[in-house]
Design an enzyme around this catalytic site. Structure first.
Site: not given
Ligand code: PEP
Ligand code: MG
Length: 550
Positions: A188, A295, A331, A430, A453-454, A464, A501
């Protein structure tokens, strides 16, 4: 000269003093003290400082997000001076002749336990407030500026790694760059740095020493190099890079107001990822054409209790209104895995990335989900809001989400509250299951957005967050690119659009592949918009090939 080598996870060069992130570990040691008067005076100072901070926070909230959160901070300020609470601290101090930190901690624990044991659910929830207030007093007693940066000038923030809730508390105007001992390109801290458009380097391990605090560091987020006390040659090359960066920034300004279209006329939606309403300024400054991923976790991570419908509504409405009719894809809650929130009381899991997270939590806790959906639909009356569900694996999940949406819309209609009944619904692609099910899922929604990412983590079985996987964590792997193509083909066959995204969307080297696959939207950090626009405008979509998929 001291040279450190880490992994560059957000581009750019900068220099500034190193500042280590301060964290209250919660460990309070009990000491015996002689001078009780001094302890009392220390408490009074910490008490006054806490009241002042809380009143300032209340004012800030009132100005930014309405009365409800302001009232909470005002209540906290009152509790700092509550007779029983203060009395309990002073009694412990006198009876036990201990340090005031210990006395305050003990009072906090006692009062929190007392509230937690009450029958009334509202009163039980106040236990978290008491812990929060006590933590503030303890921080003030110990001189810990938690999350804050106790420096007049901007700094390069150093840390072991930052938890998502910690990144939210940071005063971002004081940060020039990040360097961390742990972390990864997907952590993050890295995502925040890219959103802010500032350099970040992770994975420095023990080479990053607390002794470096206050020393001027020169950091390069592309090469992952950090230098303290550079020699003349290194300093010159740093200055050259800085000058080039400035030139590039100016050049990119010419991209503002230009269309996102290839030379042969293919239009791409170029949107931004944001993590809080604060980031909208960067979206507008970089001319993002919408928000492809908002997010919403920030609301939950920053709080000590479930955010109310009103608090959420204010945050979503602020973003929707600021984007002035441009699409804002919000989201729904994606906590669990690395984003832990105490008050959710999630069971400790062996393998949280594959556990109860994201949509699974929402479907298991209909009240939490309903509150967020009500806030989202209410905000839909103030802009072009779209709702997106994360971590989808099955058709039944989407059907259940849509049922929850329909029930919220029926409630709002009954209550005469305005909302947009045409609010678009999308899902994140994802998980490998969502790729295999893409045709069926596409029939149910208005758009897909691929969370690379996922998707990379689950497809390649590579955590990750793990920094040691090196070449095994390869988002360019043909499996990922083929998965993207499968999802895009399914989306287009069912007449919906598809975007990306995840962080991969900003990878300029993959732009020709995305064009060949037929990706319709890229949602990236605000700082990546203009360079990506420049690259799109130089591309010829029909000449792009699928060779990377082989
Ligand atoms: C992703 O998984 O690619 C994504 C965009 O979501 P997050 O990084 O928040 O999990
Ligand atoms: Mg994700």
């Amino acid at each position: 000269m001291i040279l450190l080598q880490g992994k560059g996870v957000s581009r750019g060069v900068t220099s500034g003093p190193l500042y280590f992130f301060q964290r209250n570990t919660g460990e309070i040691v009990r000491n015996t003290v002689e001078d009780l008067e001094n302890e009392k005076a220390r408490f009074e100072r910490a008490q006054a400082q806490s009241v002042k901070q809380l009143k300032a926070l209340a004012e800030k909230c009132r100005a930014e997000s309405g009365d409800e959160s302001a009232v909470l901070f005002e209540a906290h300020a009152m509790f700092v001076e509550d007779e029983d609470y203060v009395g309990s601290i002073l009694t412990t101090l006198e009876e036990e002749r201990c340090n005031v930190e210990y006395a305050a901690w003990q009072a906090g624990e006692q009062f929190a336990a007392m509230f937690a044991a009450m029958d009334d659910e509202y009163m039980q929830a106040r236990a978290a407030d008491i812990k929060d207030v006590t933590r503030r007093i303890l921080n003030n007693l110990m001189g810990i500026v938690e999350g804050g940066i106790d420096s007049e000038e901007p700094v390069i923030l150093a840390a072991d790694d930052l938890a998502p809730s910690e990144t939210l508390q940071l005063d971002k105007s004081k940060i020039l760059g990040f360097i961390t001992q742990g972390g990864s390109g997907n952590s993050h801290t890295a995502i925040l740095a890219r959103t802010m458009g500032i350099p970040a380097i992770c994975g420095l391990g023990d080479a990053l020493k607390q002794d470096y605090e206050g020393r001027t560091a020169y950091i390069d987020g592309e090469t992952g190099k950090i230098c303290l006390e550079p020699d003349e040659l290194t300093l010159q090359s740093f200055r050259d890079k800085l000058a080039k960066q400035e030139q590039m920034r100016e050049l990119m300004q010419t991209m503002k107001g230009q269309e996102d279209v290839t030379l042969d006329g293919r239009h791409i939606k170029l949107y931004c990822n944001i993590g809080s309403p604060e980031d909208v300024g960067a979206v507008l400054a970089n001319d993002g054409q919408g928000i492809g991923l908002f997010r919403s976790e920030f609301l939950y991570l920053a709080a000590s209790d479930y955010p109310t419908e009103e608090e959420q509504f204010q945050a979503y409405k602020t973003v929707a209104a600021a984007m002035n009719g441009k699409r804002v894809i919000i989201r729904t809650l994606d906590i669990g895995a690395d984003k832990q929130v105490d008050y959710f009381n999630l069971t400790k899991e062996e393998n949280p990335a594959m556990g109860l997270r994201a949509i699974r939590i929402c479907l298991n806790r209909p009240e939490v989900f309903r509150t967020q959906l009500r806030a989202l639909y209410r905000a839909s009356a103030y802009g072009k809001v779209a709702i997106m569900f994360p971590m989808i694996t099955s058709v039944w999940e989407v059907k259940e989400c849509k049922r929850a949406c329909n029930s919220v819309m029926a409630e709002l209609t009954k209550e005469g509250i305005p909302f947009n009944p045409e609010t678009e619904i999308g899902i994140m692609i994802e998980t490998p299951a969502s790729i295999f099910m893409a045709h069926d899922l596409a029939k149910l929604v208005d758009f897909f957005s691929v969370g690379t990412n996922d998707l990379t983590q689950y497809t390649l079985a590579c955590d990750r967050q793990c920094n040691d996987l090196g070449k095994f964590f390869d988002p360019h792997h043909p499996a990922i690119l083929r998965a993207l193509k499968m999802a895009a083909d399914a989306a287009h066959a069912e007449g919906i659009w598809i975007g990306i995204c995840g962080e991969l969307g900003a990878d300029l080297s993959l732009l020709p592949t995305f064009l060949a696959i037929g990706i319709d939207e890229l949602s990236v950090s605000p700082a990546s918009v203009l360079p990506l626009r420049a690259a799109i405008r130089k591309s010829i979509a029909q000449n792009c090939t699928l060779e990377m998929l082989e």
